[in-house]
Design a protein around this motif. Structure first.
Motif, PDB file in Angstrom:
ATOM      1  N   SER A 109      18.680  -0.006  56.406  1.00 27.88           N
ATOM      2  CA  SER A 109      19.003  -1.464  55.768  1.00 27.88           C
ATOM      3  C   SER A 109      20.238  -1.560  55.249  1.00 27.88           C
ATOM      4  N   LYS A 257      11.175  -9.676  53.524  1.00 24.93           N
ATOM      5  CA  LYS A 257      10.749  -8.110  53.076  1.00 24.93           C
ATOM      6  C   LYS A 257      10.451  -8.120  51.353  1.00 24.93           C
ATOM      7  N   LYS A 260       7.049  -9.172  51.571  1.00 28.72           N
ATOM      8  CA  LYS A 260       5.925  -7.963  51.863  1.00 28.72           C
ATOM      9  C   LYS A 260       5.977  -6.985  50.641  1.00 28.72           C
ATOM     10  N   SER A 274      10.197  -2.559  57.711  1.00 26.05           N
ATOM     11  CA  SER A 274      11.449  -3.383  57.556  1.00 26.05           C
ATOM     12  C   SER A 274      12.274  -3.429  58.941  1.00 26.05           C
TER      13      SER A 274
END
Length: 379
Positions: A109, A257, A260, A274
């Motif tokens: 990420s 994200k 979540k 992710s």
């Protein structure tokens, strides 16, 4: 959801983006320790990051709208810089202490700028060049190695583990994960996952010689099974799609994200990684996401539309590949259930944003969301 809930979410998001008090304390303590040289610039960077971010003044206070806009934004670039520099420190020490010919790459990420934590961990690939794997159907010419790739990667892992313990005696090196080593603490400003690997020359790489098409092979240390991945192609395709939509794809991924992460804090863990979330939104409509350049809530519009389409068309959803085409996104039976759960959370956020942006009572919500929000730019 009442505004008090969004107040809690916004405060949680601020902490996630800027670091908790414990994280800041550990960072300051390590920086001030005279045993660690070259960390003074970290202090200047970290201490400047408690200032309010731009999104914190957009939309009404403690509103779902402010929460959504904040969740879309990138973490301050100075936090990302520190994450990458921490991975660089690990790389330098492994280069010094190991005798193998090595290459290093960052994956995940952070290089994609879709992380949502200021103190984000970093994935560092350490690649042993003494041998590689290659696709037999490719056009390249290779001489088979007499070495066992599993032995090579496991030996690299063991050597890297010893080297990290020696180089960072105050840190903790965790060797329990099957795919990677994790080093934390001491003078390190971030957690770093070190992933031992060798190159995997795919069919495409053998034709193009572009590193974007080149893969890596790692090993599950418990089962000694090979795991093949193409992280650079994933990164390239996400970046290219994001360029097509003026950054809208990254904003959507960060938003999901964040939802979540907050869902987990509130007691419900959504079983999508992710990687899965980024892959799902990779297939969304680029033209719709592109409108975020004029009104950022367009990202919420398209995220809402696309996830609901997938939920209503499960056969189509289950056929979608991850961007590098190495597997189906929803290959596990529970993944579609997780998609339904995440979509339900998005829908509840949409309802609250509509209430805030239109002032229309719930019973009159017959408008299409795209028609309502496209003219509601929040500055």
């Amino acid at each position: 959801m009442p505004n008090s809930s969004y107040k809690t979410r916004i405060e949680r998001m601020k902490s996630r983006r800027k670091g908790s008090l414990d994280q800041k304390h550990v960072a300051t303590e390590s920086i001030s320790n005279p045993r660690y040289d070259g960390l003074e610039h970290y202090a200047l960077l970290e201490n400047a990051l408690d200032l309010p971010e731009n999104w914190e003044s957009r939309g009404a206070s403690d509103s779902a709208t402010r929460y959504v806009i904040g969740a879309m934004q990138p973490v301050d670039s100075r936090y990302t810089q520190i994450s990458l520099e921490t991975a660089g420190r690990i790389q330098n020490q492994l280069n010094k202490k190991l005798t193998q010919s090595l290459e290093f790459r960052v994956q995940g990420s952070v290089p994609l700028d879709i992380h949502i934590k200021g103190f984000s961990d970093v994935d560092l690939l350490i690649i042993d060049q003494q041998m590689l794997m290659y696709a037999l159907k490719g056009i390249g010419s290779y001489r088979p190695s007499e070495k066992d790739s599993r032995d090579v990667i496991i030996a690299l892992r063991e050597a890297a583990c010893d080297a990290l313990k020696s180089a960072f005696p105050a840190a903790h090196v965790d060797d329990n994960n099957n795919k990677s080593l994790r080093i934390t603490g001491g003078s390190l400003q971030r957690e770093v996952d070190v992933v031992p690997s060798i190159w995997w020359d795919t069919v495409e790489y053998q034709m193009t010689k572009s590193e974007d098409d080149r893969g890596v092979t790692i090993i599950n240390k418990s089962t000694r099974e090979h795991i093949y991945n193409a992280p650079f192609l994933h990164i390239k395709r996400i970046k290219d799609k994001c360029d097509q939509c003026n950054g809208g794809l990254r904003k959507s991924i960060r938003l999901l994200k964040t939802l979540k992460a907050d869902s987990k804090e509130e007691g419900k863990d959504i079983n999508l990684s992710s990687y899965d979330i980024a892959s799902l939104m990779f297939h969304a409509d680029a033209d719709n996401l592109r409108h975020n350049a004029f009104y950022e809530l367009a990202v919420l519009v398209e995220t809402h539309r696309w996830l609901n389409y997938l939920c209503q068309n499960p056969d189509n959803a289950k056929q979608l590949d991850v961007p590098n085409e190495t597997r189906k996104i929803l290959e596990k039976p529970e993944s579609f259930t997780a998609l339904l759960e995440l979509t339900g959370i998005v829908n509840s956020v949409v309802t609250e944003v509509l209430r805030e942006t239109t002032g229309i009572p719930d019973e009159f919500y017959s408008y299409k969301m795209s028609d309502v929000l496209k003219n509601k730019v929040v500055y």
